[in-house]
Design a protein around this motif. Sequence first.
Motif, PDB file in Angstrom:
ATOM      1  N   VAL A 284       0.859  -1.195   0.000  1.00 53.86           N
ATOM      2  CA  VAL A 284       0.000   0.000   0.000  1.00 53.86           C
ATOM      3  C   VAL A 284       0.888   1.235   0.000  1.00 53.86           C
ATOM      4  CG1 VAL A 284      -1.770   1.300   1.233  1.00 53.86           C
ATOM      5  CG2 VAL A 284      -1.801  -1.203   1.283  1.00 53.86           C
ATOM      6  N   GLU A 285       0.550   2.185  -0.859  1.00 53.95           N
ATOM      7  CA  GLU A 285       1.317   3.429  -0.860  1.00 53.95           C
ATOM      8  C   GLU A 285       1.189   4.098   0.504  1.00 53.95           C
ATOM      9  OE1 GLU A 285       1.572   7.654  -3.327  1.00 53.95           O
ATOM     10  OE2 GLU A 285       0.304   6.018  -4.062  1.00 53.95           O
ATOM     11  N   ASN A 286       2.295   4.343   1.150  1.00 54.74           N
ATOM     12  CA  ASN A 286       2.332   4.906   2.508  1.00 54.74           C
ATOM     13  C   ASN A 286       1.649   3.994   3.533  1.00 54.74           C
ATOM     14  OD1 ASN A 286       3.628   7.324   1.627  1.00 54.74           O
ATOM     15  ND2 ASN A 286       1.638   8.060   0.882  1.00 54.74           N
ATOM     16  N   GLY A 287       1.613   2.691   3.246  1.00 57.28           N
ATOM     17  CA  GLY A 287       1.057   1.745   4.215  1.00 57.28           C
ATOM     18  C   GLY A 287       1.960   1.609   5.430  1.00 57.28           C
ATOM     19  N   LYS A 288       1.372   1.199   6.521  1.00 51.62           N
ATOM     20  CA  LYS A 288       2.117   1.122   7.781  1.00 51.62           C
ATOM     21  C   LYS A 288       1.627  -0.099   8.558  1.00 51.62           C
ATOM     22  CE  LYS A 288       3.241   4.072  11.781  1.00 51.62           C
ATOM     23  NZ  LYS A 288       2.984   5.384  12.439  1.00 51.62           N
ATOM     24  N   TYR A 289       2.491  -0.670   9.386  1.00 49.01           N
ATOM     25  CA  TYR A 289       2.058  -1.773  10.240  1.00 49.01           C
ATOM     26  C   TYR A 289       2.865  -1.785  11.534  1.00 49.01           C
ATOM     27  CZ  TYR A 289       6.220  -4.326   8.594  1.00 49.01           C
ATOM     28  OH  TYR A 289       7.491  -4.704   8.307  1.00 49.01           O
ATOM     29  N   MET A 290       2.290  -2.420  12.529  1.00 53.31           N
ATOM     30  CA  MET A 290       2.968  -2.617  13.809  1.00 53.31           C
ATOM     31  C   MET A 290       2.703  -4.044  14.265  1.00 53.31           C
ATOM     32  SD  MET A 290       2.450  -0.739  17.546  1.00 53.31           S
ATOM     33  CE  MET A 290       3.293   0.767  17.065  1.00 53.31           C
ATOM     34  N   ILE A 291       3.743  -4.763  14.602  1.00 53.64           N
ATOM     35  CA  ILE A 291       3.598  -6.128  15.104  1.00 53.64           C
ATOM     36  C   ILE A 291       3.567  -6.088  16.627  1.00 53.64           C
ATOM     37  CG2 ILE A 291       4.645  -8.416  15.226  1.00 53.64           C
ATOM     38  CD1 ILE A 291       5.946  -7.817  12.513  1.00 53.64           C
ATOM     39  N   LEU A 292       2.545  -6.696  17.187  1.00 56.48           N
ATOM     40  CA  LEU A 292       2.389  -6.749  18.638  1.00 56.48           C
ATOM     41  C   LEU A 292       2.434  -8.210  19.094  1.00 56.48           C
ATOM     42  CD1 LEU A 292      -0.514  -4.153  19.015  1.00 56.48           C
ATOM     43  CD2 LEU A 292       1.909  -3.786  19.478  1.00 56.48           C
ATOM     44  N   ASP A 293       3.131  -8.457  20.174  1.00 57.30           N
ATOM     45  CA  ASP A 293       3.257  -9.827  20.688  1.00 57.30           C
ATOM     46  C   ASP A 293       2.009 -10.192  21.484  1.00 57.30           C
ATOM     47  OD1 ASP A 293       4.245 -12.300  21.296  1.00 57.30           O
ATOM     48  OD2 ASP A 293       5.563 -11.620  22.907  1.00 57.30           O
ATOM     49  N   SER A 294       0.939 -10.422  20.753  1.00 55.17           N
ATOM     50  CA  SER A 294      -0.332 -10.733  21.407  1.00 55.17           C
ATOM     51  C   SER A 294      -1.119 -11.694  20.540  1.00 55.17           C
ATOM     52  CB  SER A 294      -1.150  -9.456  21.640  1.00 55.17           C
ATOM     53  OG  SER A 294      -1.666  -8.980  20.416  1.00 55.17           O
ATOM     54  N   GLY A 295      -2.270 -12.142  21.063  1.00 57.11           N
ATOM     55  CA  GLY A 295      -3.133 -13.054  20.335  1.00 57.11           C
ATOM     56  C   GLY A 295      -3.938 -12.363  19.251  1.00 57.11           C
ATOM     57  N   HIS A 296      -4.764 -13.158  18.567  1.00 56.82           N
ATOM     58  CA  HIS A 296      -5.500 -12.688  17.394  1.00 56.82           C
ATOM     59  C   HIS A 296      -6.505 -11.583  17.723  1.00 56.82           C
ATOM     60  CE1 HIS A 296      -7.268 -12.722  13.485  1.00 56.82           C
ATOM     61  NE2 HIS A 296      -8.378 -13.341  13.839  1.00 56.82           N
ATOM     62  N   TYR A 297      -7.133 -11.643  18.910  1.00 52.64           N
ATOM     63  CA  TYR A 297      -8.056 -10.572  19.310  1.00 52.64           C
ATOM     64  C   TYR A 297      -7.228  -9.419  19.875  1.00 52.64           C
ATOM     65  CZ  TYR A 297     -12.313 -13.091  18.235  1.00 52.64           C
ATOM     66  OH  TYR A 297     -13.330 -13.707  17.557  1.00 52.64           O
ATOM     67  N   ILE A 298      -6.451  -8.868  18.987  1.00 46.99           N
ATOM     68  CA  ILE A 298      -5.397  -7.905  19.323  1.00 46.99           C
ATOM     69  C   ILE A 298      -5.944  -6.652  19.999  1.00 46.99           C
ATOM     70  CG2 ILE A 298      -5.439  -6.708  17.079  1.00 46.99           C
ATOM     71  CD1 ILE A 298      -2.334  -7.017  17.096  1.00 46.99           C
ATOM     72  N   HIS A 299      -7.173  -6.273  19.642  1.00 46.08           N
ATOM     73  CA  HIS A 299      -7.808  -5.084  20.213  1.00 46.08           C
ATOM     74  C   HIS A 299      -8.208  -5.285  21.665  1.00 46.08           C
ATOM     75  CE1 HIS A 299     -10.626  -7.685  18.111  1.00 46.08           C
ATOM     76  NE2 HIS A 299     -11.516  -7.393  19.036  1.00 46.08           N
ATOM     77  N   ASP A 300      -8.350  -6.546  22.088  1.00 45.94           N
ATOM     78  CA  ASP A 300      -8.634  -6.836  23.491  1.00 45.94           C
ATOM     79  C   ASP A 300      -7.349  -6.910  24.307  1.00 45.94           C
ATOM     80  OD1 ASP A 300     -11.486  -7.080  23.583  1.00 45.94           O
ATOM     81  OD2 ASP A 300     -11.331  -8.967  22.496  1.00 45.94           O
ATOM     82  N   TYR A 301      -6.275  -7.395  23.680  1.00 46.47           N
ATOM     83  CA  TYR A 301      -5.011  -7.566  24.397  1.00 46.47           C
ATOM     84  C   TYR A 301      -4.195  -6.280  24.488  1.00 46.47           C
ATOM     85  CZ  TYR A 301      -5.899 -12.579  23.928  1.00 46.47           C
ATOM     86  OH  TYR A 301      -6.459 -13.834  23.993  1.00 46.47           O
ATOM     87  N   GLU A 302      -4.271  -5.449  23.443  1.00 49.19           N
ATOM     88  CA  GLU A 302      -3.429  -4.236  23.412  1.00 49.19           C
ATOM     89  C   GLU A 302      -4.220  -2.974  23.060  1.00 49.19           C
ATOM     90  OE1 GLU A 302      -0.489  -4.197  24.411  1.00 49.19           O
ATOM     91  OE2 GLU A 302       0.349  -6.204  24.198  1.00 49.19           O
ATOM     92  N   PRO A 303      -5.338  -2.708  23.733  1.00 48.63           N
ATOM     93  CA  PRO A 303      -6.163  -1.552  23.349  1.00 48.63           C
ATOM     94  C   PRO A 303      -5.475  -0.206  23.564  1.00 48.63           C
ATOM     95  CG  PRO A 303      -6.942  -2.478  25.423  1.00 48.63           C
ATOM     96  CD  PRO A 303      -5.927  -3.442  24.872  1.00 48.63           C
ATOM     97  N   GLU A 304      -4.631  -0.107  24.592  1.00 48.23           N
ATOM     98  CA  GLU A 304      -3.982   1.178  24.871  1.00 48.23           C
ATOM     99  C   GLU A 304      -3.037   1.578  23.742  1.00 48.23           C
ATOM    100  OE1 GLU A 304      -3.999  -1.367  27.013  1.00 48.23           O
ATOM    101  OE2 GLU A 304      -5.272  -0.648  28.661  1.00 48.23           O
ATOM    102  N   ILE A 305      -2.186   0.648  23.334  1.00 50.43           N
ATOM    103  CA  ILE A 305      -1.229   0.942  22.253  1.00 50.43           C
ATOM    104  C   ILE A 305      -1.967   1.243  20.950  1.00 50.43           C
ATOM    105  CG2 ILE A 305       0.579  -0.054  20.795  1.00 50.43           C
ATOM    106  CD1 ILE A 305       1.481  -1.690  23.213  1.00 50.43           C
ATOM    107  N   ILE A 306      -2.970   0.414  20.643  1.00 47.63           N
ATOM    108  CA  ILE A 306      -3.703   0.598  19.389  1.00 47.63           C
ATOM    109  C   ILE A 306      -4.451   1.930  19.383  1.00 47.63           C
ATOM    110  CG2 ILE A 306      -5.571  -0.305  17.933  1.00 47.63           C
ATOM    111  CD1 ILE A 306      -4.738  -3.117  18.861  1.00 47.63           C
ATOM    112  N   ALA A 307      -5.059   2.279  20.498  1.00 41.80           N
ATOM    113  CA  ALA A 307      -5.781   3.558  20.578  1.00 41.80           C
ATOM    114  C   ALA A 307      -4.824   4.728  20.395  1.00 41.80           C
ATOM    115  CB  ALA A 307      -6.507   3.665  21.914  1.00 41.80           C
ATOM    116  N   GLU A 308      -3.704   4.681  21.087  1.00 43.37           N
ATOM    117  CA  GLU A 308      -2.730   5.780  20.995  1.00 43.37           C
ATOM    118  C   GLU A 308      -2.190   5.932  19.578  1.00 43.37           C
ATOM    119  OE1 GLU A 308       1.663   6.973  22.852  1.00 43.37           O
ATOM    120  OE2 GLU A 308       0.472   5.391  23.803  1.00 43.37           O
TER     121      GLU A 308
END
Length: 317
Positions: A284-308
């Motif tokens: 993706v042009e200007n695409g971005k990603y972040m790998i988090l050491d968590s399970g598939h329901y990533i929004h439940d495991y890392e909501p603070e980082i994802i929100a920020e």
Amino acid sequence: MKKALGKVGTGVIIVICLLLVFMAISYINHTIRLNKESVLLSPVGKMVKVNNHQMHVYTEGSGAKTLVFMSGGGTSSPVLDFKGLYSKLSDRYRIAVVEKAGYGYSETADVSREIDTILEETRTALSLAGEKPPYVLFPHSMSGIEAIYWAQKYPQEVAAIIGLDPAVPTVYEKYPLPSAFTMGLTTFAARIGVTRFFADIVNSSAAITENHLTEQEKKIYRAIFYKKTQTSNMNEEVRMIRNNAAKVSEGGIPNIPTYFFISNGKELPLDDWKDLLIQYADAVENGKYMILDSGHYIHDYEPEIIAEESVKYIEGF
């Protein structure tokens, strides 16, 4: 020999009878419990009629941008599943959670799960609930396919895609799907309430274990789980997913701001899950990603980082 065969036959008959008795008890218990739990299941958002069935759209917060949360396949209660994340964003933005047919408070309906039907129902439900594009899409897992298709077909309606370990088309070229027999067996078990004898199934859900819900919300989550596990719509989505993904693959990669939050992949039956999502984001042009050491329901495991990170990203385009 005849006596031995007779004993075996008698044993088989006894086992079958015991199994039938167990299934009857399970079904009766399940029916009684569903009736008692029905008092917990009052929709918290708006019910709108789409394609001759009722769909539920939950909204909260206000702001110049609207974030639309799209659940992964088989997530019984999207509104509660996403709460840990959207509750950290609703002070800045308008939040909308669309529950597809067969999910959450929405009706289970006899409707196609072809990608065009799914997308049009989502768009119509939002419109009838009073929401207007453009939207920032937050798809989890299987809904990544719908979000990409949305950006392909209606690019003016999609401001960005912020993927929560989202599936991309190439995933379903390899992803091992359950057989018809397995789905039929587990669906039957869910319909007669066998899942109630294995409480760890629901109690191990990330939304519960990560303590994003109140005790009352946990009761509601469990009630929805027992009512909406492996609905016919969920099963049809699985049966259609390879065709849907192939159709989206043909449309190419839309030029939409894209940020993927990618799990460690350990909970998924595909060794190169991470790599496929990284490859897509890189394309993706200007695409971005972040790998988090968590399970598939990533929004439940890392909501603070994802929100920020989401706030920074949204405010940057």
